[in-house]
Design a protein around this motif. Structure first.
Motif, short mmCIF file in Angstrom:
data_model
loop_
_atom_site.label_atom_id
_atom_site.label_comp_id
_atom_site.label_asym_id
_atom_site.label_seq_id
_atom_site.Cartn_x
_atom_site.Cartn_y
_atom_site.Cartn_z
N LYS A 1 -12.75 0.37 6.50
CA LYS A 1 -12.44 1.51 7.37
C LYS A 1 -12.25 2.80 6.56
O LYS A 1 -11.66 3.76 7.05
CB LYS A 1 -11.16 1.20 8.15
CG LYS A 1 -11.33 0.04 9.13
CD LYS A 1 -10.03 -0.32 9.82
CE LYS A 1 -9.10 -1.07 8.90
NZ LYS A 1 -7.89 -1.56 9.60
N ARG B 1 -8.17 5.63 13.21
CA ARG B 1 -8.09 4.81 14.42
C ARG B 1 -7.84 5.70 15.62
O ARG B 1 -6.98 6.60 15.59
CB ARG B 1 -6.95 3.80 14.27
CG ARG B 1 -6.82 2.89 15.49
CD ARG B 1 -5.86 1.76 15.23
NE ARG B 1 -5.71 0.92 16.40
CZ ARG B 1 -5.10 -0.26 16.41
NH1 ARG B 1 -4.57 -0.71 15.28
NH2 ARG B 1 -5.00 -0.96 17.52
N TYR C 1 -12.53 2.96 15.57
CA TYR C 1 -12.37 3.84 14.43
C TYR C 1 -13.36 4.99 14.52
O TYR C 1 -14.52 4.79 14.88
CB TYR C 1 -12.56 3.07 13.13
CG TYR C 1 -11.42 2.13 12.83
CD1 TYR C 1 -10.28 2.60 12.21
CD2 TYR C 1 -11.51 0.80 13.21
CE1 TYR C 1 -9.22 1.73 11.95
CE2 TYR C 1 -10.45 -0.06 12.96
CZ TYR C 1 -9.32 0.41 12.33
OH TYR C 1 -8.26 -0.44 12.08
#
Length: 856
Positions: free
Chosen positions: A634, A639, A649
């Protein structure tokens, strides 16, 4: 280079996926920018071509160079988006580019010596150096031993050196690239500026030294001092294109005026009429570099032109000699009507017919320099200006030259004060196709009144239009489109309106004049030497000119227009349009139209438009496919914080969001500024969609992980949705349980670039139910004007080329559709239910998750 780019791409993909996405998006946006610029330039070329606009080839070169640069950049951008995948595309581009550049890529022009070549030393190797007029004259003198005045040529190398010495090359190119031939004021300003700049220049020292030195050497060989005539001899002049009367000739020039006379000749290359003629003929500026022919001035007793074939009937066994007293400039300028002696084409030509022109003035050399016009003695007006013996000798020359050159000729000659003939110029004679063996128009039974009959046909054809009587040359800008121009004489200046007039009628003049030569090239009907015809042609009156029949009718004669003798406008087959068509064929046609076809491949690109289409399609597909690839973690993403139960995300690649400060790495949905994201989200959060019954959890991935013995957090990236956003871009990988959605959209100012690509697949039900859900989606998307394809349970849809507001509207509807269909495949039992669900959705039902639609 491509290998290093590919390695870098892989490294970023593995170790820094967010950086890779940003670079990919930057390349994508740049590709769209170059694509828009390319289409704008193609539109400019198509406007020039299809609307028959006349521009200099420098303008075409300038447009094409910019287009080529943009297309090359697009290919580079595509390679940055998907390295090495289409590495051969650049080879096909270079091949097309090289073909297109044949239009304006000439061999490098030399600027060094020789600056001067003597007339009697000219050979085939000098052809490009000395220009058409000097080369043809030199051939006749050396091969046939026909006498001509002694002289020399100031070469095209000297002309180019002159431009370089005075820093004029770039300015000329820039001016010509901006030239709008339909804007007479701009044309006039450009011509005046360029001619003034050339006249204000100075000769390079070595050129001036060579010019004056050669002049003095020529003088030293003569028994007495003499003046010279300085004449144009441009490349392409006196070839299939005559350039008759378009350039300057300066007569009776002394040594003190020789440099100025030379500059006047080379400056005339950029006169209004010369620019118009050259561009109309499809020649570039570099293809008409100017040499100057310097000949001993012959103070002629008589001068004229030989046409070795009958202008109207090439099969006729005659040739014609057009003769005037004094210098011939007054004849070719169309200011007097000459004597015409028709001669047989026998080995020993004989006089067949003679028509006296009644010449009321003649041009002679002025002792002070230059020329002047005088009235001839009255007792000479009743006799021809050359006798029969002189005519026989000139006719023999004509036949001899025609045999040598292998075709009909237009020959300029003069007789000196002792009656000795001199050859001045030889060029091909432009006859109308097949010497006009066209069917003759039938004039009987035409009801229209005949306004005039007589004169001489200088250029055949039929013309209809309003009469415009031109009293002064200064009024040339007032000539209306489609007019029948009626004037006293045929001035070479009238080439400025050649493309807007339908026909020309003059009181005096000759088919042997420069204007007549150009009219035949342009296929403009011209009737000359009509005497008092103007009195019978009221200004503004609609008339029909039948030049071949030497007749002018009142009004429009439809009977003649319908006959086969009516000649059509030849503009579609002009040299200019042939060159432009050549370029457009490598630029404009679109052959790659179906992205699903096997022929949609680099090797099938036949134009730059094809390459643009291919690159745009593959770039959009690649950005769309971004949603089908997982982030390796990520890194760089935030988020999404929202009320919808979705683990998503968001990665910003350009002003698409403003993350919440702190360590939480969260971004509230209200801080997402991406226009397409917000539009989609508005639909997803419609109040009639109930998200409390749905989890984001991806059971397909969960089953795979659990079955393999994996242990993973519910917050893992493996179960997340992903959005890549900018202010006007969205790439979304969305997961709802077993459903998988990819959406890619651009929503900006460029209508052409805006699009939505949408893919929907998967589901928790069996294949039959998923297929029913696919049919539901197909029908709804069809209502939304998407182009849809269905493969099993896989839906692909696209919507392109719309205003931003329309894109936002479609995205909002897609959001509702996604919310409505998240469990629809589990509810649909048979095909009969699909139509009902479509109707209900279109009427505002956006949630099928609570009850079976069959129970409604």
């Amino acid at each position: 280079m491509w290998f290093h780019r590919l390695v870098g791409h892989w490294a970023r993909q593995i170790f820094s996926p967010s950086t890779q996405l940003k670079k990919k998006y930057e390349a994508f946006k740049m590709l769209l920018s170059h694509d828009k610029a390319s289409h704008d330039l193609i539109a400019q070329l198509e406007d020039i071509y299809y609307n028959h606009r006349k521009v200099d080839l420098k303008a075409l070169e300038h447009i094409y160079d910019r287009l080529s640069e943009h297309v090359g950049s697009i290919i580079d951008c595509l390679d940055r988006i998907c390295p090495a995948r289409y590495q051969h595309l650049n080879l096909y581009f270079k091949k097309l580019d090289s073909y297109a550049r044949h239009l304006h890529n000439a061999a490098p022009a030399e600027q060094g010596p020789p600056w001067i070549v003597a007339l009697d030393e000219i050979g085939d190797q000098h052809r490009e150096l000395v220009g058409g007029k000097a080369y043809q004259l030199a051939r006749a003198v050396s091969e046939l031993e026909i006498p001509a005045p002694p002289g020399f040529v100031v070469t095209t190398n000297a002309f180019r050196a002159y431009l370089v010495h005075n820093g004029l090359h770039e300015e000329i190119d820039r001016r010509l690239a901006r030239l709008d031939m339909d804007d007479r004021a701009t044309l006039k300003e450009t011509a005046e500026h360029l001619t003034a700049r050339i006249l204000a220049g100075t000769l390079p020292e070595e050129v001036e030294r060579a010019l004056l030195g050669t002049f003095r050497e020529l003088q030293s060989k003569a028994r007495e001092p003499f003046e010279v005539a300085v004449r144009s001899s441009a490349m392409a002049e006196d070839s299939e294109l005559s350039f008759a009367g378009q350039y300057r000739t300066v007569l009776n020039v002394s040594e003190s005026s020789l440099v100025d006379a030379y500059k006047q000749v080379i400056a005339s290359k950029y006169s209004e009429r010369a620019l118009l003629y050259r561009i109309r003929c499809g020649l570039g500026d570099d293809e008409t570099a100017m040499a100057a022919l310097v000949l001993k001035m012959v103070k002629a007793r008589s001068s004229g032109v030989i046409y070795t074939r009958n202008l109207e009937q090439a099969t006729s066994e005659t040739l014609s000699i057009h003769a005037v007293r004094g210098l011939g400039e007054i004849l070719v300028a169309g200011r007097v009507s000459p004597d015409v002696l028709v001669m047989s084409r026998d080995p020993e030509p004989r006089l067949v017919d003679i028509r006296l022109g009644g010449q009321d003035r003649e041009m002679v050399a002025d002792p002070q320099g230059g020329t002047r016009t005088v009235a001839p003695p009255r007792d000479r007006l009743s006799s021809p200006c050359i006798d029969e013996a002189e005519a026989v000798q000139l006719a023999q020359w004509g036949l001899k030259l025609e045999g040598f050159y292998g075709g009909p000729l237009d020959i300029e000659w003069c007789l000196d004060q002792d009656g000795q003939p001199m050859l001045l110029q030889v060029r091909p004679l432009r006859l109308e196709p097949e010497a006009r063996e066209l069917p003759v128009c039938r004039l009987e039974d035409i009801p229209n009144r005949v306004l005039f009959t007589g004169g001489e046909c200088a250029s055949g054809g039929l013309a209809v239009g309003p009469v415009f009587r031109l009293e002064r040359e200064s009024d040339i800008d007032r000539v209306p489109e489609g007019a029948i121009l009626v004037t006293r004489h045929t001035s070479p200046h009238y080439v400025q309106v050649m493309e807007q007039v339908a026909g020309v009628v003059t009181q005096v003049g000759s088919p042997a004049g420069h204007f007549a030569s150009v009219a035949r090239e342009f296929r403009i009907p011209v009737l000359v030497n009509t005497g008092d015809a103007a009195a019978a042609l009221p200004n503004g009156a609609q008339v029909t000119l039948a030049a071949d029949q030497r007749t002018i009718f009142a009004g429009r004669v439809s009977e003649l227009q319908e006959q086969v003798c009516s000649r059509q406008d030849p503009i579609d087959d002009s040299p200019y349009l042939r060159k432009l068509r050549y370029l457009v064929n490598f630029v404009s046609p679109l052959n790659l139209t179906d992205p699903l076809s096997p022929a949609f491949a680099p090797g099938q690109c036949r134009s730059l438009h094809d390459i643009l289409r291919f690159c745009h399609e593959k770039a959009v597909q690649e950005m769309f496919a971004t949603g089908n690839r997982r982030f390796a973690g990520k890194r760089g993403a935030y988020r999404l914080v929202s009320s919808v139960p979705m683990l998503c995300y968001v990665l910003d690649v350009g002003n698409g969001m403003e993350p919440t400060p702190g360590k939480a790495r969260g971004v509230p949905v209200e801080n997402i500024f991406s226009i397409p994201f917000r539009a989609l989200w508005q639909g997803l959060t419609h109040p009639d969609i109930h998200w409390s019954h749905v989890s984001h959890f991806n059971w397909a991935d969960y089953d795979r992980i659990v079955m393999s013995g994996g242990i993973i957090s519910a917050d893992s990236a493996q179960f997340a949705s992903y959005a890549v956003v900018s202010r006007d871009y969205l790439n979304l990988n969305l997961k709802f349980g077993y459903h998988f959605v990819i959406l890619d959209s651009l929503c900006g100012e460029s209508v052409k670039d805006n699009y939505i690509l949408f893919r929907f697949t998967g589901g928790g039900a069996d294949f039959y139910q998923r297929s029913l859900r696919a049919e539901f989606l197909r029908r709804v998307l069809d209502h939304f004007q998407f182009r849809v394809t269905v493969t099993g349970d896989l839906i692909d849809a696209q919507y392109q080329g719309a205003e931003a507001a329309a894109i936002e509207e479609k995205l909002e509807k897609l959001g509702r559709l996604l919310g409505a269909t998240r469990l629809l495949d589990m509810r649909l039992k048979d095909a009969s239910m699909v139509a009902g669900c479509v109707d209900e959705f279109m009427q505002g039902r956006y949630d099928f998750s609570l009850e079976d639609p069959a129970d409604d």
